[in-house]
Write a protein that holds these residues in place. Structure first.
Motif, PDB file in Angstrom:
ATOM      1  N   PHE A 117     102.281 -14.467  12.172  1.00 47.32           N
ATOM      2  CA  PHE A 117     101.650 -15.059  10.850  1.00 47.32           C
ATOM      3  C   PHE A 117     100.324 -14.046  10.941  1.00 47.32           C
ATOM      4  CE2 PHE A 117      98.350 -17.735   8.884  1.00 47.32           C
ATOM      5  CZ  PHE A 117      98.841 -18.651   7.879  1.00 47.32           C
ATOM      6  N   TYR A 118     100.368 -13.347   9.267  1.00 47.08           N
ATOM      7  CA  TYR A 118      99.497 -12.486   9.029  1.00 47.08           C
ATOM      8  C   TYR A 118      99.022 -12.619   7.372  1.00 47.08           C
ATOM      9  CZ  TYR A 118     100.039  -9.928  13.412  1.00 47.08           C
ATOM     10  OH  TYR A 118     100.327  -9.536  14.789  1.00 47.08           O
ATOM     11  N   ALA A 138     103.975 -16.355   6.759  1.00 42.04           N
ATOM     12  CA  ALA A 138     104.619 -16.678   8.096  1.00 42.04           C
ATOM     13  C   ALA A 138     106.111 -16.115   8.094  1.00 42.04           C
ATOM     14  CB  ALA A 138     104.584 -18.192   8.234  1.00 42.04           C
ATOM     15  N   ARG A 139     106.776 -15.654   8.958  1.00 40.86           N
ATOM     16  CA  ARG A 139     107.770 -14.965   9.168  1.00 40.86           C
ATOM     17  C   ARG A 139     108.608 -15.226  10.725  1.00 40.86           C
ATOM     18  NH1 ARG A 139     107.703  -8.361   8.533  1.00 40.86           N
ATOM     19  NH2 ARG A 139     106.311  -8.279  10.214  1.00 40.86           N
ATOM     20  N   ILE A 140     109.797 -15.251  10.409  1.00 40.62           N
ATOM     21  CA  ILE A 140     110.443 -15.324  12.045  1.00 40.62           C
ATOM     22  C   ILE A 140     111.627 -14.025  11.856  1.00 40.62           C
ATOM     23  CG2 ILE A 140     111.925 -16.304  13.660  1.00 40.62           C
ATOM     24  CD1 ILE A 140     111.097 -19.151  12.459  1.00 40.62           C
ATOM     25  N   ARG A 141     111.607 -13.105  12.858  1.00 43.89           N
ATOM     26  CA  ARG A 141     112.417 -11.788  12.776  1.00 43.89           C
ATOM     27  C   ARG A 141     113.227 -11.987  14.034  1.00 43.89           C
ATOM     28  NH1 ARG A 141     108.994  -6.780  12.397  1.00 43.89           N
ATOM     29  NH2 ARG A 141     107.800  -8.052  13.406  1.00 43.89           N
ATOM     30  N   ASN A 142     114.494 -11.543  13.873  1.00 44.83           N
ATOM     31  CA  ASN A 142     115.334 -11.430  15.039  1.00 44.83           C
ATOM     32  C   ASN A 142     115.768  -9.828  15.238  1.00 44.83           C
ATOM     33  OD1 ASN A 142     118.529 -12.491  15.750  1.00 44.83           O
ATOM     34  ND2 ASN A 142     116.988 -12.053  17.421  1.00 44.83           N
ATOM     35  N   LEU A 143     115.652  -9.374  16.476  1.00 41.34           N
ATOM     36  CA  LEU A 143     116.325  -8.037  16.681  1.00 41.34           C
ATOM     37  C   LEU A 143     117.292  -8.014  17.449  1.00 41.34           C
ATOM     38  CD1 LEU A 143     115.541  -4.949  16.585  1.00 41.34           C
ATOM     39  CD2 LEU A 143     114.593  -5.376  18.732  1.00 41.34           C
ATOM     40  N   THR A 144     118.472  -7.764  16.634  1.00 41.67           N
ATOM     41  CA  THR A 144     119.935  -7.653  17.331  1.00 41.67           C
ATOM     42  C   THR A 144     120.209  -5.974  17.653  1.00 41.67           C
ATOM     43  OG1 THR A 144     120.933  -7.620  15.350  1.00 41.67           O
ATOM     44  CG2 THR A 144     120.424  -9.840  16.327  1.00 41.67           C
ATOM     45  N   SER A 145     121.661  -5.847  17.837  1.00 48.96           N
ATOM     46  CA  SER A 145     122.040  -4.459  18.011  1.00 48.96           C
ATOM     47  C   SER A 145     121.918  -4.000  16.592  1.00 48.96           C
ATOM     48  CB  SER A 145     123.458  -4.468  18.497  1.00 48.96           C
ATOM     49  OG  SER A 145     124.274  -5.341  17.879  1.00 48.96           O
ATOM     50  N   THR A 146     122.089  -4.486  15.494  1.00 53.49           N
ATOM     51  CA  THR A 146     122.054  -3.800  14.243  1.00 53.49           C
ATOM     52  C   THR A 146     120.585  -3.857  13.589  1.00 53.49           C
ATOM     53  OG1 THR A 146     122.518  -6.164  13.278  1.00 53.49           O
ATOM     54  CG2 THR A 146     124.348  -4.770  13.751  1.00 53.49           C
ATOM     55  N   GLY A 147     119.777  -4.228  14.520  1.00 57.06           N
ATOM     56  CA  GLY A 147     118.437  -4.140  13.836  1.00 57.06           C
ATOM     57  C   GLY A 147     117.571  -5.428  13.699  1.00 57.06           C
ATOM     58  N   THR A 180     116.308  -8.663  11.468  1.00 58.42           N
ATOM     59  CA  THR A 180     116.710  -9.663  10.451  1.00 58.42           C
ATOM     60  C   THR A 180     115.670 -10.625  10.099  1.00 58.42           C
ATOM     61  OG1 THR A 180     119.242  -9.110  10.819  1.00 58.42           O
ATOM     62  CG2 THR A 180     118.326 -10.902   9.558  1.00 58.42           C
ATOM     63  N   GLN A 181     115.294 -10.798   9.135  1.00 55.14           N
ATOM     64  CA  GLN A 181     114.212 -11.942   8.524  1.00 55.14           C
ATOM     65  C   GLN A 181     115.239 -13.199   8.697  1.00 55.14           C
ATOM     66  OE1 GLN A 181     111.067 -11.239   6.117  1.00 55.14           O
ATOM     67  NE2 GLN A 181     110.467 -13.283   5.766  1.00 55.14           N
ATOM     68  N   LEU A 182     114.574 -14.225   9.250  1.00 57.37           N
ATOM     69  CA  LEU A 182     115.734 -15.586   9.549  1.00 57.37           C
ATOM     70  C   LEU A 182     114.808 -16.550   8.532  1.00 57.37           C
ATOM     71  CD1 LEU A 182     116.005 -15.439  13.501  1.00 57.37           C
ATOM     72  CD2 LEU A 182     117.724 -14.794  11.603  1.00 57.37           C
ATOM     73  N   PRO A 183     115.693 -17.445   8.325  1.00 59.73           N
ATOM     74  CA  PRO A 183     114.974 -18.744   7.635  1.00 59.73           C
ATOM     75  C   PRO A 183     114.196 -19.741   8.522  1.00 59.73           C
ATOM     76  CG  PRO A 183     117.458 -18.946   7.936  1.00 59.73           C
ATOM     77  CD  PRO A 183     117.115 -17.676   8.477  1.00 59.73           C
ATOM     78  N   ASN A 184     112.967 -19.863   7.977  1.00 62.26           N
ATOM     79  CA  ASN A 184     111.902 -20.837   8.762  1.00 62.26           C
ATOM     80  C   ASN A 184     112.042 -22.140   8.052  1.00 62.26           C
ATOM     81  OD1 ASN A 184     109.925 -21.742  10.252  1.00 62.26           O
ATOM     82  ND2 ASN A 184     108.322 -20.749   9.260  1.00 62.26           N
ATOM     83  N   HIS A 185     112.585 -23.132   8.844  1.00 63.57           N
ATOM     84  CA  HIS A 185     112.722 -24.386   8.242  1.00 63.57           C
ATOM     85  C   HIS A 185     111.257 -25.116   8.201  1.00 63.57           C
ATOM     86  CE1 HIS A 185     114.076 -28.476   7.110  1.00 63.57           C
ATOM     87  NE2 HIS A 185     113.489 -28.892   8.129  1.00 63.57           N
ATOM     88  N   PRO A 186     110.585 -25.232   7.282  1.00 68.69           N
ATOM     89  CA  PRO A 186     109.343 -25.694   7.115  1.00 68.69           C
ATOM     90  C   PRO A 186     108.834 -27.068   7.251  1.00 68.69           C
ATOM     91  CG  PRO A 186     109.913 -25.348   4.955  1.00 68.69           C
ATOM     92  CD  PRO A 186     111.219 -25.095   5.905  1.00 68.69           C
ATOM     93  N   TYR A 187     108.906 -27.709   8.643  1.00 68.46           N
ATOM     94  CA  TYR A 187     108.716 -29.161   8.680  1.00 68.46           C
ATOM     95  C   TYR A 187     107.147 -29.107   7.858  1.00 68.46           C
ATOM     96  CZ  TYR A 187     112.476 -30.060  11.635  1.00 68.46           C
ATOM     97  OH  TYR A 187     113.880 -30.199  12.061  1.00 68.46           O
ATOM     98  N   GLU A 188     106.268 -28.180   8.311  1.00 69.26           N
ATOM     99  CA  GLU A 188     105.078 -28.065   7.695  1.00 69.26           C
ATOM    100  C   GLU A 188     105.200 -26.703   7.067  1.00 69.26           C
ATOM    101  OE1 GLU A 188     102.598 -30.320   7.270  1.00 69.26           O
ATOM    102  OE2 GLU A 188     103.256 -31.708   8.548  1.00 69.26           O
ATOM    103  N   PRO A 189     104.324 -26.505   5.992  1.00 66.64           N
ATOM    104  CA  PRO A 189     104.424 -25.084   5.383  1.00 66.64           C
ATOM    105  C   PRO A 189     104.092 -24.083   6.163  1.00 66.64           C
ATOM    106  CG  PRO A 189     103.359 -26.831   4.034  1.00 66.64           C
ATOM    107  CD  PRO A 189     103.443 -27.271   5.402  1.00 66.64           C
TER     108      PRO A 189
END
Length: 229
Positions: free
Chosen positions: A33-34, A38-47, A49-58
């Protein structure tokens, strides 16, 4: 006797790892959070990826698998990851993050508070106090319980921890270790609050509250692994 066997098994990570079935490697997740974003990222073998963040609250973070089926013949789901808080514990002392396995959850309308969402499962809470603490957290549908006796304080920002979580039909056990392998926190208990949760569930999530939304921080969950035994 049944509870005793669970307690011994839940805290015996080497045995659980030796018997692991259906090992899943989910890579590394970073919740950050900057400057109001807000963002969620996932690092896999391919680099990355920004993931969908289900916003129960914004400004909250919530990601995982809603529903899954455990491998045949298994009774326990386990999760392990390296964890580090960069500013979250000290800058947001009233917030907390939660990790749940052997469960299921339903994404509600984005404007619906998380307290009204449907969540089942058992897991772990970190944060919520200053200094930061860990505790067992249990979800029973539209409400959750944090057993008072499971609280342990003293988690630090800018520090790597190895977290191992085991859940079965009886209850939950976890331990948190430092980089030298020493146990920092650990707890296990039988779930007498929601004892009738379905045993065939294997969904999971990692969530973090961010009520203030006026500080910058990041949470890293590295080398996330899920397996069954």
């Amino acid at each position: 006797m049944r509870i005793l066997l669970f307690v011994l098994l839940a805290l015996c990570a080497p045995f659980a790892q030796a018997q692991q079935i259906g090992l899943q490697n989910h890579g590394t997740y970073v919740y950050d959070f900057y400057n109001g974003l807000a963002r969620i990222r996932n690092l896999t073998s391919t680099g990355w990826t920004q993931l969908p963040n289900h916003p129960y609250e914004p400004l909250w973070f919530h990601y995982g698998v809603q529903n899954a089926t455990p491998p045949a013949g298994t009774t326990t789901q386990a999760m392990r990851f390296w964890f580090r808080s960069d500013g979250y514990f000290t800058q947001s002392p009233n917030e907390h993050l939660a990790v749940m396995i052997k469960g299921t959850w339903t994404p509600d309308n984005p404007k619906t508070p998380q307290s009204e969402a449907f969540i089942q499962g058992r897991g772990l809470l970190m944060g919520a106090t200053s200094p930061a603490s860990s505790a067992v957290e249990l979800w029973g549908g539209t409400q959750s319980t944090v057993p008072p006796a499971s609280w342990s304080s003293g988690l630090q920002d800018y520090t790597w921890y190895l977290v191992t979580l085991h859940v079965n039909a009886v209850g939950v056990g976890y331990d948190i270790r430092d980089t030298a392998g020493n146990i920092v926190h650990s707890h296990s208990l039988a779930d007498t609050w929601y004892p009738n949760l379905p045993t065939h569930q294997a969904g999971w999530f990692i969530a973090a509250t961010n009520g203030g939304g006026n500080t910058n921080w990041s949470l890293t969950f590295s080398d996330v692994q899920i397996w069954w035994f």
